[in-house]
Design a protein around this motif. Structure first.
Motif, PDB file in Angstrom:
ATOM      1  N   VAL A 137       0.836  -1.210   0.000  1.00 36.20           N
ATOM      2  CA  VAL A 137       0.000   0.000   0.000  1.00 36.20           C
ATOM      3  C   VAL A 137       0.866   1.253   0.000  1.00 36.20           C
ATOM      4  N   ALA A 138       1.994   1.210   0.709  1.00 36.02           N
ATOM      5  CA  ALA A 138       2.867   2.382   0.821  1.00 36.02           C
ATOM      6  C   ALA A 138       3.403   2.818  -0.538  1.00 36.02           C
ATOM      7  N   ALA A 139       3.469   1.879  -1.475  1.00 33.17           N
ATOM      8  CA  ALA A 139       3.989   2.202  -2.809  1.00 33.17           C
ATOM      9  C   ALA A 139       2.967   2.948  -3.671  1.00 33.17           C
ATOM     10  N   VAL A 140       1.708   2.987  -3.227  1.00 29.99           N
ATOM     11  CA  VAL A 140       0.661   3.682  -3.990  1.00 29.99           C
ATOM     12  C   VAL A 140       0.739   5.175  -3.679  1.00 29.99           C
ATOM     13  N   PRO A 141       0.978   6.030  -4.668  1.00 36.62           N
ATOM     14  CA  PRO A 141       1.192   7.468  -4.423  1.00 36.62           C
ATOM     15  C   PRO A 141      -0.095   8.261  -4.191  1.00 36.62           C
ATOM     16  N   VAL A 142      -0.810   7.918  -3.137  1.00 35.24           N
ATOM     17  CA  VAL A 142      -2.025   8.655  -2.762  1.00 35.24           C
ATOM     18  C   VAL A 142      -1.781   9.281  -1.390  1.00 35.24           C
ATOM     19  N   PRO A 143      -1.794  10.593  -1.278  1.00 36.29           N
ATOM     20  CA  PRO A 143      -1.501  11.265  -0.004  1.00 36.29           C
ATOM     21  C   PRO A 143      -2.421  10.777   1.125  1.00 36.29           C
ATOM     22  N   GLY A 144      -1.804  10.438   2.252  1.00 37.13           N
ATOM     23  CA  GLY A 144      -2.565  10.029   3.432  1.00 37.13           C
ATOM     24  C   GLY A 144      -3.002   8.578   3.444  1.00 37.13           C
ATOM     25  N   LEU A 145      -2.843   7.883   2.303  1.00 38.16           N
ATOM     26  CA  LEU A 145      -3.330   6.511   2.219  1.00 38.16           C
ATOM     27  C   LEU A 145      -2.528   5.566   3.104  1.00 38.16           C
ATOM     28  N   SER A 146      -1.212   5.655   3.048  1.00 34.31           N
ATOM     29  CA  SER A 146      -0.365   4.686   3.740  1.00 34.31           C
ATOM     30  C   SER A 146      -0.596   4.691   5.249  1.00 34.31           C
ATOM     31  N   ILE A 147      -0.569   5.865   5.872  1.00 33.49           N
ATOM     32  CA  ILE A 147      -0.727   5.908   7.327  1.00 33.49           C
ATOM     33  C   ILE A 147      -2.144   5.494   7.729  1.00 33.49           C
ATOM     34  N   ALA A 148      -3.145   5.874   6.926  1.00 32.24           N
ATOM     35  CA  ALA A 148      -4.528   5.490   7.245  1.00 32.24           C
ATOM     36  C   ALA A 148      -4.680   3.973   7.207  1.00 32.24           C
ATOM     37  N   VAL A 149      -4.082   3.361   6.190  1.00 32.26           N
ATOM     38  CA  VAL A 149      -4.150   1.903   6.061  1.00 32.26           C
ATOM     39  C   VAL A 149      -3.349   1.231   7.171  1.00 32.26           C
TER      40      VAL A 149
END
Length: 398
Positions: A266-278
């Motif tokens: 998931v961290a590799a997906v360049p969507v702001p805020g996505l990684s920490i939320a997941v």
């Protein structure tokens, strides 16, 4: 060596599909997708058939295996006469995919093992528990023989050991180990006489399930189950011995790497805020699973305290980590948001992710480290709390 597919029903293809899916979703939808994904691995169905003569303690075993007393809501009916006339399924209170079947009694004059197995639909069970409350008889070996022919596994359980022990205690030279050895050898010799080679008998008390041979039986079942079903068995077993507590910890620990790898994807997906939320969602789901697996939730603790005659306030005082309170109040995410290294991880990831070529790799590595570190720490804390609670309830010295 076991492959990824052998270990879990989730495959590498699932990971790639999931990554593609969440890259097109908003934060709320992505988190929902992740939570459903994490639950998938625990949806493997486990069916256990419990059989034996009428009055042998089948129903009490069915209840105890699910962590219930005979009088609790959802328990199997017990009685001196046979109360089961057809297969009755009882779901585990927390893991509905774990089904324990109370099968009709055997040992009637016209009993025929092959017809019995067809009647109870033998093919749906992963293994059978064959229970006897005194001696094993011809009906037990007829059933065992037919089960072997049908290439299924079974375990001989000699029940009501607590009653046998109480009777033997009246003797002057009572010795618990010698008494248990005598009962076990008597059962094994009886089975040899009726054509079972190298029999193994497990001594169990439905009223005191944590004593005697429960750990040995659990270890044997765990070894002989397919790998993806071992995990489900370990999660579902009542946390009533220190050995089971340790094995539960090990089973959950083995899963941390895979969960952290999911975070890295998931961290590799360049969507702001996505990684920490997941990451927060992943950690929260797993910690809740840890607490439920070890019985560190309010409902489970209340039942245990009632069963052992302890005040819940005293038992709760033994729990040192914040996760039990977080489960009770629904505040795990709030607790996680205040952990400094997760905040730092999010800030650094948001910068390095956009570095050409290596950014996604670095972000994934950081996410993997953060999630695995957090989960290992939480698991150690929850397992230690569960161990202390168990020692207190059983009044066991370390």
């Amino acid at each position: 060596m076991a492959t990824f597919e052998d270990y879990c029903v989730i495959t590498q293809e699932d990971l790639e599909d999931m990554k593609d899916t969440i890259s097109t979703q908003d934060l709320s939808s992505a988190i929902t997708t992740i939570k459903e994904y994490l639950k998938k691995q625990d949806l493997v169905e486990l069916n256990i058939g419990v059989t034996g003569e009428s009055g042998s303690g089948k129903s009490t075993f069915v209840n105890a295996f699910r962590g219930l007393g005979d009088e609790e809501e959802g328990s199997a009916k017990t009685g001196i006469v046979e109360t089961t006339t057809e297969p009755a399924v009882y779901l585990h209170p927390k893991y509905k995919n774990v089904k324990v079947w109370d099968l009709p009694g055997i040992g009637t004059p016209n009993f025929k093992a092959d017809e019995y197995l067809k009647m109870v639909q033998f093919e749906r069970y992963d293994f059978f528990i064959i229970i006897a409350s005194d001696r094993f008889r011809e009906c037990h070996t007829q059933l065992a023989t037919q089960i072997m022919i049908m290439k299924k596994r079974f375990y001989f359980v000699r029940s009501k050991i607590d009653l046998s022990i109480e009777a033997e205690k009246r003797k002057k030279n009572f010795d618990l180990k010698k008494t248990l050895d005598t009962i076990r050898k008597d059962c094994e010799n009886g089975l040899r006489k009726i054509s079972i080679e190298d029999p193994v008998v497990f001594l169990i008390s439905g009223w005191e399930l944590g004593k005697y041979d429960l750990n040995v039986l659990q270890e044997r079942m765990e070894k002989e189950l397919p790998q993806h079903k071992r995990r489900v068995l370990m999660l579902a077993l009542p946390n009533i011995t220190l050995e089971i507590n340790e094995r539960k910890k090990k089973a959950l620990e083995e899963n941390i790497g895979k969960v952290a790898f999911l975070s890295a994807c998931v961290a590799a997906v360049p969507v702001p805020g996505l990684s920490i939320a997941v990451d927060l969602a992943i950690i929260a789901v797993e910690i809740e699973k840890y607490c439920n697996t070890f019985g560190l939730d309010k409902e489970s603790l209340e039942k245990l305290c009632e069963r052992y005659g302890k005040r819940i306030e005293n038992v709760e005082g033994l729990i040192k980590s914040a996760w039990y309170k977080g489960i009770c109040t629904g505040s795990i995410i709030t607790i996680l948001r205040e952990i400094s290294f997760l905040i730092t991880e999010d800030a650094v990831e948001s910068v390095v992710r956009f570095i050409p070529f290596l950014g996604a790799v670095a972000a994934g590595a950081m996410s993997y480290w953060a999630v695995s570190t957090m989960l290992k720490s939480a698991l150690n804390e929850v397992a230690e709390d569960a161990r202390n609670v168990l020692i207190s309830l059983l009044e066991t010295e370390v």
